[in-house]
Motif scaffolding. Structure first.
Motif, PDB file in Angstrom:
ATOM      1  N   GLY A   1     -80.605  55.595  36.303  1.00 34.84           N
ATOM      2  CA  GLY A   1     -79.736  54.415  36.322  1.00 34.84           C
ATOM      3  C   GLY A   1     -78.382  54.689  35.696  1.00 34.84           C
ATOM      4  N   VAL A   2     -78.066  53.900  34.670  1.00 34.83           N
ATOM      5  CA  VAL A   2     -76.748  54.004  34.033  1.00 34.83           C
ATOM      6  C   VAL A   2     -76.929  53.950  32.511  1.00 34.83           C
ATOM      7  CG1 VAL A   2     -74.488  52.870  33.757  1.00 34.83           C
ATOM      8  CG2 VAL A   2     -75.595  52.917  36.002  1.00 34.83           C
ATOM      9  N   ARG A   3     -76.184  54.784  31.811  1.00 39.22           N
ATOM     10  CA  ARG A   3     -76.246  54.814  30.349  1.00 39.22           C
ATOM     11  C   ARG A   3     -74.936  54.227  29.818  1.00 39.22           C
ATOM     12  NH1 ARG A   3     -78.643  58.609  26.272  1.00 39.22           N
ATOM     13  NH2 ARG A   3     -77.050  59.085  24.749  1.00 39.22           N
ATOM     14  N   LEU A   4     -75.076  53.309  28.883  1.00 41.83           N
ATOM     15  CA  LEU A   4     -73.907  52.623  28.314  1.00 41.83           C
ATOM     16  C   LEU A   4     -73.882  52.835  26.807  1.00 41.83           C
ATOM     17  CD1 LEU A   4     -71.574  50.462  28.242  1.00 41.83           C
ATOM     18  CD2 LEU A   4     -73.365  48.717  28.225  1.00 41.83           C
ATOM     19  N   ARG A   5     -72.747  53.292  26.285  1.00 46.20           N
ATOM     20  CA  ARG A   5     -72.603  53.459  24.835  1.00 46.20           C
ATOM     21  C   ARG A   5     -71.746  52.329  24.286  1.00 46.20           C
ATOM     22  NH1 ARG A   5     -68.505  54.742  22.090  1.00 46.20           N
ATOM     23  NH2 ARG A   5     -67.378  55.499  23.920  1.00 46.20           N
ATOM     24  N   LEU A   6     -72.242  51.701  23.226  1.00 44.96           N
ATOM     25  CA  LEU A   6     -71.482  50.610  22.587  1.00 44.96           C
ATOM     26  C   LEU A   6     -71.473  50.776  21.079  1.00 44.96           C
ATOM     27  CD1 LEU A   6     -72.940  47.515  24.502  1.00 44.96           C
ATOM     28  CD2 LEU A   6     -70.670  48.520  24.830  1.00 44.96           C
ATOM     29  N   GLU A   7     -70.336  50.472  20.473  1.00 49.57           N
ATOM     30  CA  GLU A   7     -70.275  50.421  19.017  1.00 49.57           C
ATOM     31  C   GLU A   7     -70.644  49.004  18.583  1.00 49.57           C
ATOM     32  OE1 GLU A   7     -66.404  51.731  17.873  1.00 49.57           O
ATOM     33  OE2 GLU A   7     -66.702  53.734  18.724  1.00 49.57           O
ATOM     34  N   SER A   8     -71.032  48.834  17.317  1.00 55.05           N
ATOM     35  CA  SER A   8     -71.522  47.506  16.894  1.00 55.05           C
ATOM     36  C   SER A   8     -70.442  46.429  17.048  1.00 55.05           C
ATOM     37  CB  SER A   8     -72.072  47.545  15.477  1.00 55.05           C
ATOM     38  OG  SER A   8     -71.076  47.913  14.574  1.00 55.05           O
TER      39      SER A   8
END
Lengths: 155, 101
Positions: free
Chosen positions: A87-94
């Motif tokens: 699928g898709v990988r999403l990186r997020l900061e807090s």
């Protein structure tokens, strides 16, 4: 959408291809809540009220314009959403999770307003029509994505 | 017969060591959060923690009060501070207002 890893301030989410499409479509709808939806008081009094209300609307409009730019930057950022085998990988900061929660909530509340602000009982018995299906879908899915983001942060 | 001299007592005016701040003398404004069927409970609690710096348990207490009783008085402040808090809560799309006490 689920959080698969967190390291310090970074959270990594896995989304299916469909979820990725829904997520980007929904945050792309921001903002949906009309600025005039909010009033400073239920029992306005005093000569200053109108000026204060205008100030509130101005502050909200400014905040939305800034958040809208953040959404746009995220959607256009290369490598923000990385394709994987599943699928898709999403990186997020807090901090990004914080404003994304706000964005998703605005879209959720905006859908609810356009549905005529149904109460709790009416929401569960809403008849789905071609006119309101997109709004019901948007409201429910925003809640789903909010829950996934909050679970990652253990909110 | 001479009258017995009474000790002279000055009236108790002025000169207090404690000075009340201007803020405490101003009319109070209540910051109220109202129930609606659309904001998620965990999200409301999260916003309270973020805006007021509350602990999770305090935020949840007020969130549940909103949920069960239709509203919760979150804080009493001067007009300026109450406006600030209402702005922050409304930016998060919560149904919040300030009401004169």
């Amino acid at each position: 959408m689920r959080c698969i890893e967190s390291a310090g301030d970074n959270f990594f989410f896995e989304l299916s291809v469909k979820e990725h499409g829904w997520f980007t479509e929904l945050i792309g709808r921001y903002p949906m809540v009309p600025v005039a939806h909010h009033s400073l008081s239920r029992a306005p009094s005093g000569d200053e009220y109108e000026a204060d209300q205008a100030l509130l609307e101005e502050a909200l409009a400014e905040h939305r314009a800034q958040t809208r730019r953040q959404v746009q930057d995220m959607l256009e950022e290369k490598d923000r959403f990385q394709k994987t085998a599943s699928g898709v990988r999403l990186r997020l900061e807090s901090g990004e999770i914080d404003w994304l929660l706000e964005v998703l909530n605005d879209v959720r509340v905006g859908c609810w307003i356009r549905l005529g602000k149904p109460d709790t009982a009416a929401i569960s018995t809403l008849e789905i029509t071609s006119e309101n299906a997109g709004l019901i879908w948007g409201m429910e899915l925003c809640g789903f994505f909010q829950a996934a983001l909050m679970a990652a942060r253990e909110i | 017969m001479a009258e017995i001299a009474e000790p002279e007592v000055s009236p108790d005016v002025g000169h207090s060591d404690e000075t009340e701040s201007r803020e405490s003398l101003e009319p109070g404004y209540l910051v109220v959060c109202w129930d609606d069927p659309v904001n998620l409970m965990d999200y409301v609690s999260h916003v309270f923690q973020k805006v007021f710096g509350w602990t999770k348990s305090k935020a949840e207490f007020h969130m549940l009060e909103v949920h069960k009783h239709g509203k919760s008085i979150l804080t009493r402040e001067s007009m300026e501070k109450a406006e600030h808090y209402v702005h922050q809560l409304q930016k998060a799309s919560l149904h919040a207002t300030m009401e004169r006490e």
